[in-house]
Design a protein around this motif. Structure first.
Motif: not given
Length: 388
Positions: A44-54, A66-68, A184-188, A192-193
């Protein structure tokens, strides 16, 4: 600990700082391969990707949409255009009976419902009826609200996301990616705490009906999950966006297209556990820190405190925090006047001499020109230092 301070020319200098002693090499195992169409794990703090698939593959987001919806309405509250106490008149289009085979909070046409209740219906109960009611209240119509959703997606840099409704039921033109949803989750969480705090609520009762948050990880005591959102349609499969903390570290996991509700929780938990086990978020410098003091010529003061503009966060393999160094470079000799916030150089953070990130080094205070005598004395000192 300051290792050295060397003027390499008359124009710039380097200051090397070691945060702690060096240690053994760090070994991070490969991440697990997990059963879902796509997923991502970010810091969350850096936005760095640690794991990814597609992670950048366009998939059906279902109720992760509904997050948006929550974010757009939250931004309108933040801007003062609406308030959470506003009474929202429920239209026929937002009537619960329009969603017979999907999640809803059971609002009734012609009633007035506080916006905060609709928010809880949206977030905790995943109400499709609440989504439409919020959309119509915020923008006047569902279609106008969808335009706002897409505008915010562009603003947030969600490059592979498009919305066609505020609830996430299967529709042409509705798609997103695990990475975009994580952003988007990071932005929320950041923007918007007050709204984000609702995502940790495990149940909500409206119209005499109690419904429970479908995010089962909120009730898992082995991991500190405090949000975010589930999703399911027959076209999308089972999806889950999750955020959890461990100490000062916060991670966001997004899983899309799992085979079952239990599978999406299992995959999410494995991702979060992997991140917390093998990585750390470190903050070597805060915005209020004085990183060092540097000589200033011709000023009413001889030393200028310098630091970074914002808090610095780095994602490192666990153990590499012990190897973190910083190198401060001043690209010129500093001559007054200097204004607070003015860039005067750079800070390069390194692990074992490998640069990780470069940040601006800025003045932490103003320095005015010194008196005529002070400037004259400094002129002679600079001349002598050049000869030496």
């Amino acid at each position: 600990m300051i290792r050295d301070f060397v003027y390499r020319s008359a124009l710039w200098c380097t200051l090397a700082i070691t945060f702690s002693a060096h240690s053994a090499p760090t070994i991070v195992p490969d991440p697990p391969s997990l059963p879902a169409r796509g997923y991502v794990l970010i810091d969350y703090n850096t936005g760095e990707i640690l794991v990814e698939k597609n992670a950048r593959t366009k998939l059906n987001p279902a109720s992760l949409t509904k997050l948006m919806t929550a974010y757009v309405a939250g931004q309108e509250v933040k801007a003062g255009n609406i308030t959470l106490d506003d009474e929202v008149l429920i239209s026929k289009k937002a009537w619960a009976k329009n969603f017979p085979d999907s999640s809803k909070m059971f609002i009734e046409v012609g009633t007035k419902v506080p916006l905060m209740d609709l928010y809880r219906g949206l977030i905790v109960q995943s109400g499709n009826d609440a989504s439409v009611a919020i959309a119509e209240y915020v923008a006047g119509s569902e279609s106008a609200f969808v335009n706002m959703m897409n505008s915010w997606a562009e603003t947030l840099g969600l490059e592979n996301t498009s919305y066609s409704n505020p609830h996430g039921l299967d529709s042409r033109g509705l798609y997103s990616t695990p990475l975009d949803i994580a952003k988007l989750g990071r932005a929320i969480i950041h923007d918007l705490p007050d709204i984000y705090s609702l995502y940790s609520e495990t149940s909500y009762t409206y119209n005499g009906i109690t419904q429970y948050n479908r995010n089962g990880l909120l009730r898992d005591r082995s991991i500190n999950v405090d949000g975010m959102k589930t999703g399911y349609t027959s076209g999308a499969g089972y999806s889950l966006a999750t955020s959890a903390t461990y100490g000062d570290m916060r991670l966001i996991a997004v899983v899309m297209g799992a085979k079952s509700a239990k599978s999406r929780e299992s995959v999410s938990k494995q991702l979060l556990s992997y991140g917390f086990r093998f990585f750390d978020t470190v903050s070597p410098n805060k915005a209020d820190d004085v990183v060092t003091n540097v000589k200033v010529w011709m000023g009413d003061k001889d030393q200028l405190p310098v630091g970074v503009r914002d808090d610095i966060y780095l994602t490192l393999p666990r153990g590499d925090a012990d190897k973190l160094d910083a190198e401060v470079e001043f690209d010129r000799e500093l001559v007054a006047p200097i204004t607070k916030g003015e860039k005067v150089g750079s800070v390069i953070y390194k692990v074992e001499d490998e640069p990780l990130v470069v940040k601006d080094l800025v003045a932490k205070s103003d320095i005015k020109q010194g008196s005529v005598i002070k400037r004259l004395v400094d002129w002679f000192k600079r001349l002598l230092s050049g000869w030496l």
